[in-house]
Design a protein around this motif. Structure first.
Motif, PDB file in Angstrom:
ATOM      1  N   SER A  37      15.985   6.019  13.394  1.00 30.77           N
ATOM      2  CA  SER A  37      14.567   6.257  13.656  1.00 30.77           C
ATOM      3  C   SER A  37      13.843   6.310  12.319  1.00 30.77           C
ATOM      4  N   MET A  38      13.121   5.231  12.000  1.00 34.51           N
ATOM      5  CA  MET A  38      12.515   5.109  10.683  1.00 34.51           C
ATOM      6  C   MET A  38      10.997   5.054  10.776  1.00 34.51           C
ATOM      7  N   ALA A  39      10.362   5.511   9.715  1.00 36.02           N
ATOM      8  CA  ALA A  39       8.904   5.480   9.607  1.00 36.02           C
ATOM      9  C   ALA A  39       8.547   4.981   8.217  1.00 36.02           C
ATOM     10  N   LEU A  40       7.638   4.010   8.165  1.00 27.91           N
ATOM     11  CA  LEU A  40       7.215   3.429   6.887  1.00 27.91           C
ATOM     12  C   LEU A  40       5.807   3.906   6.561  1.00 27.91           C
ATOM     13  N   PHE A  41       5.630   4.447   5.344  1.00 24.91           N
ATOM     14  CA  PHE A  41       4.339   4.923   4.868  1.00 24.91           C
ATOM     15  C   PHE A  41       3.926   4.047   3.679  1.00 24.91           C
ATOM     16  N   ILE A  42       2.736   3.477   3.782  1.00 25.38           N
ATOM     17  CA  ILE A  42       2.250   2.509   2.794  1.00 25.38           C
ATOM     18  C   ILE A  42       0.938   3.004   2.220  1.00 25.38           C
ATOM     19  N   GLY A  43       0.790   2.899   0.904  1.00 26.58           N
ATOM     20  CA  GLY A  43      -0.454   3.316   0.273  1.00 26.58           C
ATOM     21  C   GLY A  43      -0.835   2.421  -0.892  1.00 26.58           C
ATOM     22  N   VAL A  44      -2.151   2.275  -1.086  1.00 24.37           N
ATOM     23  CA  VAL A  44      -2.707   1.531  -2.225  1.00 24.37           C
ATOM     24  C   VAL A  44      -3.885   2.340  -2.745  1.00 24.37           C
ATOM     25  N   ALA A  45      -3.813   2.753  -3.995  1.00 24.22           N
ATOM     26  CA  ALA A  45      -4.892   3.538  -4.608  1.00 24.22           C
ATOM     27  C   ALA A  45      -5.261   2.925  -5.950  1.00 24.22           C
ATOM     28  N   HIS A  46      -6.455   3.204  -6.418  1.00 20.26           N
ATOM     29  CA  HIS A  46      -6.857   2.727  -7.741  1.00 20.26           C
ATOM     30  C   HIS A  46      -5.912   3.319  -8.794  1.00 20.26           C
ATOM     31  N   ALA A  47      -5.528   2.483  -9.733  1.00 19.59           N
ATOM     32  CA  ALA A  47      -4.525   2.867 -10.730  1.00 19.59           C
ATOM     33  C   ALA A  47      -4.934   4.134 -11.465  1.00 19.59           C
ATOM     34  N   GLY A  48      -3.980   5.037 -11.622  1.00 22.34           N
ATOM     35  CA  GLY A  48      -4.202   6.260 -12.374  1.00 22.34           C
ATOM     36  C   GLY A  48      -4.921   7.351 -11.632  1.00 22.34           C
ATOM     37  N   GLY A  68      -9.182  -5.321 -11.813  1.00 19.80           N
ATOM     38  CA  GLY A  68      -8.768  -3.956 -11.520  1.00 19.80           C
ATOM     39  C   GLY A  68      -7.290  -3.876 -11.152  1.00 19.80           C
ATOM     40  N   ARG A  69      -6.724  -2.726 -11.348  1.00 18.26           N
ATOM     41  CA  ARG A  69      -5.303  -2.502 -11.066  1.00 18.26           C
ATOM     42  C   ARG A  69      -5.152  -1.385 -10.032  1.00 18.26           C
ATOM     43  N   VAL A  70      -4.013  -1.400  -9.378  1.00 16.89           N
ATOM     44  CA  VAL A  70      -3.779  -0.409  -8.331  1.00 16.89           C
ATOM     45  C   VAL A  70      -2.375   0.193  -8.481  1.00 16.89           C
ATOM     46  N   ASP A  71      -2.210   1.366  -7.893  1.00 19.93           N
ATOM     47  CA  ASP A  71      -0.895   1.967  -7.699  1.00 19.93           C
ATOM     48  C   ASP A  71      -0.514   1.754  -6.235  1.00 19.93           C
ATOM     49  N   GLN A  72       0.671   1.256  -5.998  1.00 21.71           N
ATOM     50  CA  GLN A  72       1.119   0.989  -4.648  1.00 21.71           C
ATOM     51  C   GLN A  72       2.411   1.757  -4.369  1.00 21.71           C
ATOM     52  N   TRP A  73       2.640   2.079  -3.088  1.00 22.34           N
ATOM     53  CA  TRP A  73       3.894   2.711  -2.727  1.00 22.34           C
ATOM     54  C   TRP A  73       4.314   2.319  -1.314  1.00 22.34           C
ATOM     55  N   LEU A  74       5.609   2.252  -1.144  1.00 24.00           N
ATOM     56  CA  LEU A  74       6.250   2.011   0.145  1.00 24.00           C
ATOM     57  C   LEU A  74       7.314   3.083   0.298  1.00 24.00           C
ATOM     58  N   GLU A  75       7.198   3.903   1.330  1.00 27.44           N
ATOM     59  CA  GLU A  75       8.142   5.007   1.509  1.00 27.44           C
ATOM     60  C   GLU A  75       8.700   4.971   2.931  1.00 27.44           C
TER      61      GLU A  75
END
Length: 340
Positions: free
Chosen positions: A227-238, A212-219
């Motif tokens: 003052s920084m905030a990191l938002f991380i996500g991993v979802a099923h591709a597409g 399986g593949r995923v879509d990932q993001w780091l924002e």
């Protein structure tokens, strides 16, 4: 030129660092400060120096909301004014200790070192996510590096492919990712990495079917000064971020200058020994030594004077540096005009 922008909110401490009924001495922006919680739950942030013989007030004691100097007993209120001279009913003029506005938000004590009349609590960046999820531990580490170098590090997460090989295990995903630097309506600068259709990272492998593949993001979101905030996500591709593999994650990374060459780094982590060990590895064994080596290699020279090479992944970090330059210029004293 003044190295710090004064009319901004800085985190001085997590609230749980301030001892109940006691005092917390801490150097902020090259100034020794004394933090303490008042009876009504608010906070005071005084200069940690008595104006009489310059003894640190942190070597004194509390008397309710007053601070009593441990050297000659002068007493100061939360606004920094002297309220008692034990040797006379007369309080000498200018017996005043500098006091910064202080506000409690998101479990942190924020201070405003500039014009007190401009200290609007509405300008404190939104970190409400800290308490919106599962229980967390608030942490702080110390780095012997300038806060802008640490900002550079956080606004360009591509270094994870080299410095955090085992801890973050991005496994080359950033090389095939898409990076963008943007600014939103609030003035926040964003450094965003999107990595579509990639193999899952080790922590998510068991949650994705074989192959399986995923879509990932780091924002990463930045508000001045750091003052920084990191938002991380991993979802099923597409799935357009709808079919999450794991719940979305958000972490504060808030940097406050201690001095021009050292910084306080405020963060949160999950409870437990494994999370604590991970934080120590990332901050104290990986990021910290590299940033401190950079600080030493600069030999006190100006960043821009050294003509740094700029890569495409530096876009957001450079925007943040330029924004601070603009803010410094806006606070610089107006030149004195000399009559001809």
């Amino acid at each position: 030129m003044e190295p710090y922008v004064r009319n901004l909110w800085y985190v001085a401490a997590w609230e749980d660092e301030v001892p109940e009924g006691g005092m917390l001495p801490r150097t902020l922006l090259d100034e020794p400060r004394l933090l303490y919680r008042l009876a009504d739950g608010s906070y005071a942030a005084l200069a940690d120096r008595c104006p009489h013989r310059f003894a640190p007030l942190s070597r004194g004691k509390r008397d309710g909301d007053r601070i009593v100097c441990g050297y000659h007993g002068l007493e100061f209120g939360a606004d920094g004014g002297c309220v008692r001279n034990p040797f006379s009913d007369l309080i000498p003029p200018n017996t005043q200790v500098s006091s910064w506005p202080a506000e409690a938000r998101w479990g942190a004590v924020w201070v405003w070192p500039g014009d007190a009349e401009a200290a609007d609590p509405a300008l404190i960046p939104d970190f409400s996510f800290i308490d919106a999820g599962p229980p967390i531990v608030r942490g702080r580490t110390h780095m012997r590096a300038n806060y802008e170098f640490i900002t550079d590090n956080l606004m360009d997460l591509s270094h994870a492919e080299f410095l955090h090989i085992e801890t973050f295990a991005t496994n080359g995903a950033l090389f095939n990712g898409e990076h963008s630097a943007t600014q939103d309506d609030s003035g926040a600068i964003w450094s965003n990495w999107r990595m579509p259709d990639t193999p899952p990272r080790p922590f998510a492998t068991a949650l994705v079917p074989d192959g399986g593949r995923v879509d990932q993001w780091l924002e990463m979101r930045w508000h001045a000064p750091a003052s920084m905030a990191l938002f991380i996500g991993v979802a099923h591709a597409g799935s357009e971020r709808q079919a999450m593999v794991v719940p979305a994650m958000a972490n504060p990374h808030i940097i406050t200058p201690e001095t021009a060459t050292s910084s306080h780094y405020f963060f949160t982590r999950e409870p437990g020994e494994a999370s604590e060990a991970m934080a120590k590895q990332v901050f104290d064994a990986e990021d910290g030594p590299m940033l401190e080596a950079i600080q030493q290699a600069m030999l006190g020279r100006d960043f821009w004077a050294e003509r740094p090479v700029i890569l495409s992944v530096d876009a957001a970090a450079i925007r943040a540096r330029r924004r601070l330059m603009q803010l410094r210029r806006s606070e610089a004293p107006a030149p004195i005009e000399v009559a001809a």
